[in-house]
Design an enzyme around this catalytic site. Sequence first.
Site, PDB file in Angstrom:
ATOM      1  N   ALA A  67       1.624  -4.988   1.893  1.00  0.00           N
ATOM      2  CA  ALA A  67       1.292  -5.017   0.469  1.00  0.00           C
ATOM      3  C   ALA A  67       1.937  -3.889  -0.328  1.00  0.00           C
ATOM      4  O   ALA A  67       1.755  -3.821  -1.548  1.00  0.00           O
ATOM      5  CB  ALA A  67      -0.219  -4.936   0.298  1.00  0.00           C
ATOM      6  N   GLU A  68       2.699  -3.011   0.335  1.00  0.00           N
ATOM      7  CA  GLU A  68       3.176  -1.816  -0.355  1.00  0.00           C
ATOM      8  C   GLU A  68       4.149  -2.124  -1.496  1.00  0.00           C
ATOM      9  O   GLU A  68       3.984  -1.616  -2.616  1.00  0.00           O
ATOM     10  CB  GLU A  68       3.835  -0.850   0.647  1.00  0.00           C
ATOM     11  CG  GLU A  68       2.847  -0.135   1.563  1.00  0.00           C
ATOM     12  CD  GLU A  68       2.513  -0.939   2.801  1.00  0.00           C
ATOM     13  OE1 GLU A  68       1.900  -0.370   3.714  1.00  0.00           O
ATOM     14  OE2 GLU A  68       2.848  -2.151   2.861  1.00  0.00           O
ATOM     15  N   VAL A  69       5.184  -2.898  -1.235  1.00  0.00           N
ATOM     16  CA  VAL A  69       6.178  -3.155  -2.283  1.00  0.00           C
ATOM     17  C   VAL A  69       5.544  -3.825  -3.507  1.00  0.00           C
ATOM     18  O   VAL A  69       5.811  -3.412  -4.645  1.00  0.00           O
ATOM     19  CB  VAL A  69       7.370  -3.960  -1.721  1.00  0.00           C
ATOM     20  CG1 VAL A  69       8.276  -4.466  -2.849  1.00  0.00           C
ATOM     21  CG2 VAL A  69       8.183  -3.092  -0.758  1.00  0.00           C
TER      22      VAL A  69
ATOM     23  N   ASN B 190       2.729  -3.308  -4.577  1.00  0.00           N
ATOM     24  CA  ASN B 190       1.977  -2.241  -5.230  1.00  0.00           C
ATOM     25  C   ASN B 190       2.877  -1.145  -5.797  1.00  0.00           C
ATOM     26  O   ASN B 190       2.386  -0.188  -6.402  1.00  0.00           O
ATOM     27  CB  ASN B 190       0.974  -1.616  -4.259  1.00  0.00           C
ATOM     28  CG  ASN B 190      -0.240  -2.503  -4.042  1.00  0.00           C
ATOM     29  OD1 ASN B 190      -0.639  -3.246  -4.935  1.00  0.00           O
ATOM     30  ND2 ASN B 190      -0.828  -2.430  -2.864  1.00  0.00           N
TER      31      ASN B 190
END
Length: 248
Positions: free
Chosen positions: A129-131, A133
């Site tokens: 989910a990082e990118v 976010n």
Amino acid sequence: MIGRETRDGVAVLALDRPQRRNALSTALVEALDEALTGAAQDPEVGAIVLTGASPGFCAGSDLGEMGRCSDEAALAEHQRYPGAVARRLGLLDKPVVAAVEGFAFGGGFILAVSCDLVVTADDAVWNLAEVPNGFLPPWGLTALAARVGPVTARRLTWGFERLDGTTVQALGAADYVVPGGGALERALAVAAQLAALPPAAVAATKRFYQPMMDAGAESRDAAALRAFVENCREPGARALLNRYAGRE
């Protein structure tokens, strides 16, 4: 924070912070590091299973704790430690088998694929989910690329898809897929088979292959961490961290 038991020569370590969906706080990572040391040093243990207390494996980094970091140096240090622990999984002489139920998000996804073998429930949800976010995952992408290759690793890192366990296994990020609720049982069975093998030969096998899988991992993690900190300066990422820290 870490559930610990030994079954037939297999140490079962469970991330046990269900109120935060087993998110990787500093305290949880410290507890995991300590538990891994204990299992590695226990002569009665031949293999390790890493799992998570219900409702799932791990929701990734603790965004609230990240958001409360006082400055960029503290933010980088917060993420440097779990990266080191994830790399350590491949350096242990004893094999580590991940058992994933429910979900494996962000750092939880990377922690699982850093294990030697991965068992996933078919209905488990996997996502980086990082990118979406606003930032690059700060550690562990070398382990992901070693499993699935750089092209698929890039696709997974972009994080625009939530994938079930069956798809993740087909892509190579997991080794075994089982019906929902059966991941721990299968992981225990696999780990017991490994624990029954001559331990010196098992350790030698890990040591032989590990340089092929993690060559440059520490320096790549350092580069990813620098990019992560730079990304966190952007307004969208900063707003997300402030929200989780309770500043908005």
